[in-house]
Enzyme design. Structure first.
Site, PDB file in Angstrom:
ATOM      1  CE  LYS A 151      53.234  45.027  63.524  1.00 40.27           C
ATOM      2  NZ  LYS A 151      53.550  45.020  64.958  1.00 40.27           N
ATOM      3  CE1 TYR A 239      52.527  49.786  63.170  1.00 39.24           C
ATOM      4  CE2 TYR A 239      54.417  49.205  64.529  1.00 39.24           C
ATOM      5  CZ  TYR A 239      53.065  49.165  64.285  1.00 39.24           C
ATOM      6  OH  TYR A 239      52.239  48.499  65.151  1.00 39.24           O
TER       7      TYR A 239
HETATM    8  P1  NDP Z   1      50.450  39.761  73.405  1.00 43.76           P
HETATM    9  O1  NDP Z   1      51.540  38.829  73.805  1.00 43.76           O
HETATM   10  O2  NDP Z   1      50.037  40.807  74.371  1.00 43.76           O
HETATM   11  O3  NDP Z   1      49.134  38.948  73.034  1.00 43.76           O
HETATM   12  C1  NDP Z   1      49.162  37.832  72.195  1.00 43.76           C
HETATM   13  C2  NDP Z   1      48.006  36.916  72.597  1.00 43.76           C
HETATM   14  O4  NDP Z   1      47.996  35.836  71.677  1.00 43.76           O
HETATM   15  C3  NDP Z   1      48.159  36.284  73.973  1.00 43.76           C
HETATM   16  O5  NDP Z   1      47.663  37.097  75.007  1.00 43.76           O
HETATM   17  C4  NDP Z   1      47.352  35.016  73.809  1.00 43.76           C
HETATM   18  O6  NDP Z   1      45.978  35.322  74.006  1.00 43.76           O
HETATM   19  C5  NDP Z   1      47.508  34.667  72.334  1.00 43.76           C
HETATM   20  N1  NDP Z   1      48.466  33.553  72.114  1.00 43.76           N
HETATM   21  C6  NDP Z   1      48.142  32.375  71.526  1.00 43.76           C
HETATM   22  N2  NDP Z   1      49.207  31.570  71.478  1.00 43.76           N
HETATM   23  C7  NDP Z   1      50.230  32.232  72.071  1.00 43.76           C
HETATM   24  C8  NDP Z   1      51.595  31.890  72.317  1.00 43.76           C
HETATM   25  N3  NDP Z   1      52.114  30.706  71.942  1.00 43.76           N
HETATM   26  N4  NDP Z   1      52.365  32.791  72.953  1.00 43.76           N
HETATM   27  C9  NDP Z   1      51.867  33.999  73.309  1.00 43.76           C
HETATM   28  N5  NDP Z   1      50.577  34.369  73.091  1.00 43.76           N
HETATM   29  C10 NDP Z   1      49.763  33.495  72.476  1.00 43.76           C
HETATM   30  O7  NDP Z   1      50.895  40.390  72.020  1.00 43.76           O
HETATM   31  P2  NDP Z   1      50.343  41.695  71.320  1.00 43.76           P
HETATM   32  O8  NDP Z   1      48.906  41.856  71.618  1.00 43.76           O
HETATM   33  O9  NDP Z   1      51.242  42.832  71.591  1.00 43.76           O
HETATM   34  O10 NDP Z   1      50.558  41.298  69.758  1.00 43.76           O
HETATM   35  C11 NDP Z   1      49.707  40.389  69.096  1.00 43.76           C
HETATM   36  C12 NDP Z   1      49.725  40.662  67.587  1.00 43.76           C
HETATM   37  O11 NDP Z   1      49.282  41.984  67.357  1.00 43.76           O
HETATM   38  C13 NDP Z   1      51.093  40.569  66.922  1.00 43.76           C
HETATM   39  O12 NDP Z   1      50.964  40.063  65.632  1.00 43.76           O
HETATM   40  C14 NDP Z   1      51.562  41.995  66.863  1.00 43.76           C
HETATM   41  O13 NDP Z   1      52.481  42.252  65.797  1.00 43.76           O
HETATM   42  C15 NDP Z   1      50.268  42.733  66.641  1.00 43.76           C
HETATM   43  N6  NDP Z   1      50.281  44.088  67.188  1.00 43.76           N
HETATM   44  C16 NDP Z   1      49.923  45.109  66.355  1.00 43.76           C
HETATM   45  C17 NDP Z   1      49.921  46.388  66.810  1.00 43.76           C
HETATM   46  C18 NDP Z   1      49.506  47.479  65.904  1.00 43.76           C
HETATM   47  O14 NDP Z   1      49.609  48.626  66.302  1.00 43.76           O
HETATM   48  N7  NDP Z   1      48.999  47.193  64.717  1.00 43.76           N
HETATM   49  C19 NDP Z   1      50.322  46.745  68.166  1.00 43.76           C
HETATM   50  C20 NDP Z   1      50.651  45.586  68.982  1.00 43.76           C
HETATM   51  C21 NDP Z   1      50.622  44.320  68.479  1.00 43.76           C
HETATM   52  P3  NDP Z   1      45.002  34.325  74.790  1.00 43.76           P
HETATM   53  O15 NDP Z   1      45.512  34.281  76.208  1.00 43.76           O
HETATM   54  O16 NDP Z   1      43.672  34.943  74.641  1.00 43.76           O
HETATM   55  O17 NDP Z   1      45.119  32.978  74.101  1.00 43.76           O
END
Ligand code: NDP
Length: 396
Positions: A151, A239
């Protein structure tokens, strides 16, 4: 909790609800009640052998993927962790080795077409920043993979529509990672709302807030309009929005909203801090919601019926939910609060398993891509209502 504090809290919340009610357009008509969607039933199937499970590759190994989703595969019955798509190949190999995935199944974002050559990967779970969900979904669908997407589905309704079309054209599933719709306390809350135990539903409130921290890499992209799509609203306000919809089982018809950000705060140059929005539902229920990146943590929901009040606090946390129903027994002046205790379950595993069952059987997911599209349309409606300073009509 002592009865007096319940009384005071109820009075306080009731006053807030009244204020929200009177803030709605005076001439808005309340349409006839519609039939709400039924409460979902839990899955009770047996675990499958690894070879029969749905192989899922994780796209984006960030905080949510690494701390919640990847470890939860161990608690699934129908899913197998099958690959990684990441911008950091070394991290991908490290995760592959730690979780028993072949290194050959680690890909870069520009290699997603190669997923087509991996029959052991049936699907992907997209957990990248919101503004990248569309390109990652389209790439996965083109490679013939089913998609579970975090989401919000996208940063605009147009992108969400394109994602739904890409998956439909490829005859692949698109499901939203709306984990609360698979979480037992939320499911029980839906059941209680449908059961009549609260009487007629009249109003609801929900708050989702926390303090955004620009020094945390997770928040860097969340404060960037292009990658996040907006501020607290699409990240955590969603949410509240989604909960108001699944708790009522209805789609809102009218939205009012206000937005505020502290002047000069560099965190909010591109995205908003705080949003208040009110949704009017066809049955007449009014839902008053708040999201903020500028307060202490809260993740709560309340439902006010003619006979009782349901509180779920937290509503959307990963664990430790508190569900209660308070009402005044006949002839008594003192409200009684009943705490509802049910076993906590791994909602991430439950969501993954629902997705896998839909992939295996072809059934439509409980939270399909269209569910995500509705929310981004309402989010667009909330921003428009705030901009125009008047209620906007919406049709999910
Ligand atoms: P993070 O920043 O921790 O992780 C995002 C990951 O996306 C990065 O670690 C990276 O992984 C990859 N990525 C690719 N391109 C980019 C970029 N340009 N900038 C930053 N990261 C990039 O975010 P979250 O894990 O917190 O959130 C990710 C998604 O999950 C969002 O859509 C968020 O809304 C959703 N989310 C949902 C939750 C829920 O409870 N349903 C809770 C938290 C988040 P890599 O290094 O492997 O390329």
């Amino acid at each position: 909790m002592n009865p007096e504090s319940i009384n005071r809290r109820q009075l306080f919340v009731a006053a807030g609800t009244l204020a929200a009610t009177s803030a709605l357009s005076a001439n808005a008509q309340t349409p006839a009640p519609t039939q709400p969607r039924a409460a979902p039933k839990p899955d009770e199937g047996k675990p499958l052998a690894p070879k029969d499970r749905v192989g899922i590759a994780i796209v984006g190994i960030g905080a949510y993927a690494s701390q919640q989703i990847i470890p939860s595969f161990a608690e699934t019955k129908y899913c197998r962790l099958a690959g990684f798509v990441t911008g950091d190949a070394a991290k991908g190999r490290d995760f592959a080795n730690r979780f028993g995935v072949a290194e050959a199944n680690v890909f870069g974002y520009d290699q997603m077409a190669e997923l087509a050559n991996r029959p052991d990967i049936d699907a992907v779970y997209i957990i990248t920043p919101n503004g990248l969900h569309r390109e990652h979904t389209e790439a996965a669908a083109k490679a013939g993979k089913h998609v579970l997407c975090e989401k919000p589905i996208a940063t605009s309704p147009q992108d969400a529509e394109a994602m739904i079309k890409a998956c439909a054209d490829a005859k692949r599933l698109l499901m939203m990672g709306y984990r609360c719709q698979y979480e037992p306390y939320n499911l029980r809350a839906i059941e209680i709302c449908r059961s009549g135990r609260l009487g007629r539903l009249v109003s609801m409130t929900s708050e989702h807030s926390r303090t955004a921290d620009p020094s945390d890499p997770r928040d860097t992209w969340r404060l960037n309009k292009k990658l996040a799509g907006g501020g607290s609203l699409p990240d955590i306000g969603i949410y509240s929005l989604n909960a108001m919809r699944y708790l009522t089982g209805e789609e809102p018809t009218e939205i009012q909203a206000s937005i505020s950000s502290p002047p000069g705060d560099p965190r909010f140059k591109e995205v908003e801090a705080t949003v208040h929005f009110t949704l009017r539902f066809p049955s007449g229920v009014l839902a008053n919601c708040q999201s903020s990146y500028d307060t202490a943590d809260v993740k709560r929901g309340q439902v006010f019926g003619t006979d009782a009040i349901l509180t779920l606090d937290p509503l959307s946390d990963y664990y430790r939910h508190n569900l209660s129903v308070s009402s005044k027994p006949k002839g008594s002046e003192t409200p009684v609060e009943e705490k509802i205790l049910i076993p906590e379950k791994n909602q991430f595993a439950l969501q993954l398993d629902h997705f896998a069952q839909c992939v295996r059987t072809g059934q439509t997911p409980r939270s399909p891509g269209e569910e995500g599209l509705r929310d981004v349309r309402y989010i667009e409606g909330i921003y428009r209502a705030a901009r125009e300073g008047k209620p906007v009509k919406v049709n999910g």
